[in-house]
Design an enzyme around this catalytic site. Structure first.
Site, PDB file in Angstrom:
ATOM      1  N   SER A 220       0.848  -1.195   0.000  1.00  0.00           N
ATOM      2  CA  SER A 220       0.000   0.000   0.000  1.00  0.00           C
ATOM      3  C   SER A 220       0.881   1.241   0.000  1.00  0.00           C
ATOM      4  CB  SER A 220      -0.906   0.020   1.229  1.00  0.00           C
ATOM      5  OG  SER A 220      -1.790  -1.073   1.216  1.00  0.00           O
ATOM      6  N   ALA A 223      -1.798   7.527  -1.090  1.00  0.00           N
ATOM      7  CA  ALA A 223      -2.426   8.221  -2.214  1.00  0.00           C
ATOM      8  C   ALA A 223      -1.866   7.776  -3.560  1.00  0.00           C
ATOM      9  CB  ALA A 223      -2.247   9.724  -2.052  1.00  0.00           C
ATOM     10  N   GLY A 225      -1.552   4.678  -4.534  1.00  0.00           N
ATOM     11  CA  GLY A 225      -2.098   3.402  -4.944  1.00  0.00           C
ATOM     12  C   GLY A 225      -1.449   2.200  -4.291  1.00  0.00           C
ATOM     13  N   ASP A 252      -6.709  -2.511   6.123  1.00  0.00           N
ATOM     14  CA  ASP A 252      -7.325  -3.787   6.474  1.00  0.00           C
ATOM     15  C   ASP A 252      -8.494  -4.102   5.533  1.00  0.00           C
ATOM     16  OD1 ASP A 252      -5.561  -3.652   8.663  1.00  0.00           O
ATOM     17  OD2 ASP A 252      -7.031  -2.480   9.784  1.00  0.00           O
TER      18      ASP A 252
END
Length: 315
Positions: A220, A223, A225, A252
């Site tokens: 992750s 912002a 992606g 999560d």
């Protein structure tokens, strides 16, 4: 069915404030209470998506009883391991621009017997599970190698393991070849021991984690992606987000979206990003339902923007 393990669950209280002023009496404009912990949130997101889930966790005291009650109200089956100390309570303060201030308690210290009981509870309930998701930091009393033992036991039983943790716990578990690991940018930087300034830096780091033992890495990047690196290929996905209200539990929700979509390939990545994007637009740690998802807002590509600077470089 997705079974989750949360070694250090919590009772999460979220307060929305008009302004955060140190030393002042603050009046919240809204508040909510949720069961917390990374694995707990994965179970909540899986249940919100209409899939079966079972949550394994140590619970103690009145806060632990309330966590189990709140999860039951969401239709989530809980397999508790009763421990002596009270389950921790965490506080999140949310400002109007989405800035979060979090206060996380340490939680109870688990005994050697508690550690064994958690492993045995997972073994007892894992039959028929499509995935076992091991999530969050380890509480006091559990050695960094505890996750590695859990991964090894799960593989011996033929189960697939997704691991969302960081630091020594992640590094120790890599030798047991978890099927999926899900670091964020900071955790990825910590794992490889150097800063990450671009998407290309993050991609290189995911490949190093695969070389160290992870079969698939779902990273992750906030912002910027998410990256997916596995035997089936390497992909980058982003989503349009109108307003960020709270990012609590968004990672999560993303993992839940990935696993409920099969946990392999670009379609699962698209599901992960859609779930994460929906979660950040909801208050507190509310998990998205299918009605909250906007699949058309997600773009998945094999053309990785290697030179793209990370909005929040990781050090």
């Amino acid at each position: 069915m997705i079974l989750t393990i949360t070694p250090n669950p919590s009772l999460d209280r979220t307060y929305e404030l008009p302004v955060l002023q140190r030393g002042e009496v603050l009046r919240a404009t809204a508040d909510r209470m949720d069961p917390g912990g990374k694995g707990v949130n994965v179970s909540r997101a899986v249940a919100a998506a209409g899939h079966r889930t079972l949550a394994v966790m140590p619970l103690g005291g009145a806060p632990g009883a309330l966590v189990a009650e709140l999860l039951g109200a969401e239709g989530i089956e809980v397999a508790p391991v009763r421990v002596t100390g009270d389950t921790r309570s965490n506080i999140t303060l949310v400002e109007p621009d989405g800035t979060l201030t979090k206060i996380n308690a340490p939680g109870p210290e688990l005994s050697a017997g508690d550690a064994v009981s958690l492993l045995e509870t997972v073994r007892t309930h894992s039959a028929g599970a499509d995935w076992i998701a091991c999530c969050g930091s380890l509480p006091r009393g559990l050695a960094p190698e505890w996750y590695a033992e859990l991964v090894a036991r799960a593989h011996e039983a033929g189960a697939r393991i997704a691991l969302d943790t960081s630091g020594p716990s992640l590094l120790a578990a890599l030798r047991e070849r978890p099927d999926v690991v899900k670091p964020n940018a900071e955790e990825l930087a910590q794992a490889v021991g150097r800063p990450l300034a671009t998407v290309g830096d993050a991609l290189k780091a995911t490949r190093e984690l695969r070389d160290a033992g992870a079969r698939t890495v779902l990273a992750s990047l906030g912002a910027d992606g998410q990256l997916l690196a596995g035997a089936e290929g390497t992909y980058h996905a982003t989503a349009r987000v109108a307003v960020v209200r709270s990012n609590v539990g968004a990672g999560d929700a993303s993992l839940a979206g990935f696993l409920t979509a099969g946990g392999v390939g670009p379609d699962a990545l698209a599901s992960a990003v859609a779930h994460g994007a929906a979660a950040v637009q909801l208050p507190g740690s509310v998990m998205p339902t299918p009605a909250d998802l906007v699949p058309s807002a997600v773009t998945v590509t094999t053309d990785i923007p290697l030179d793209r600077a990370l909005t929040e470089p990781a050090s």
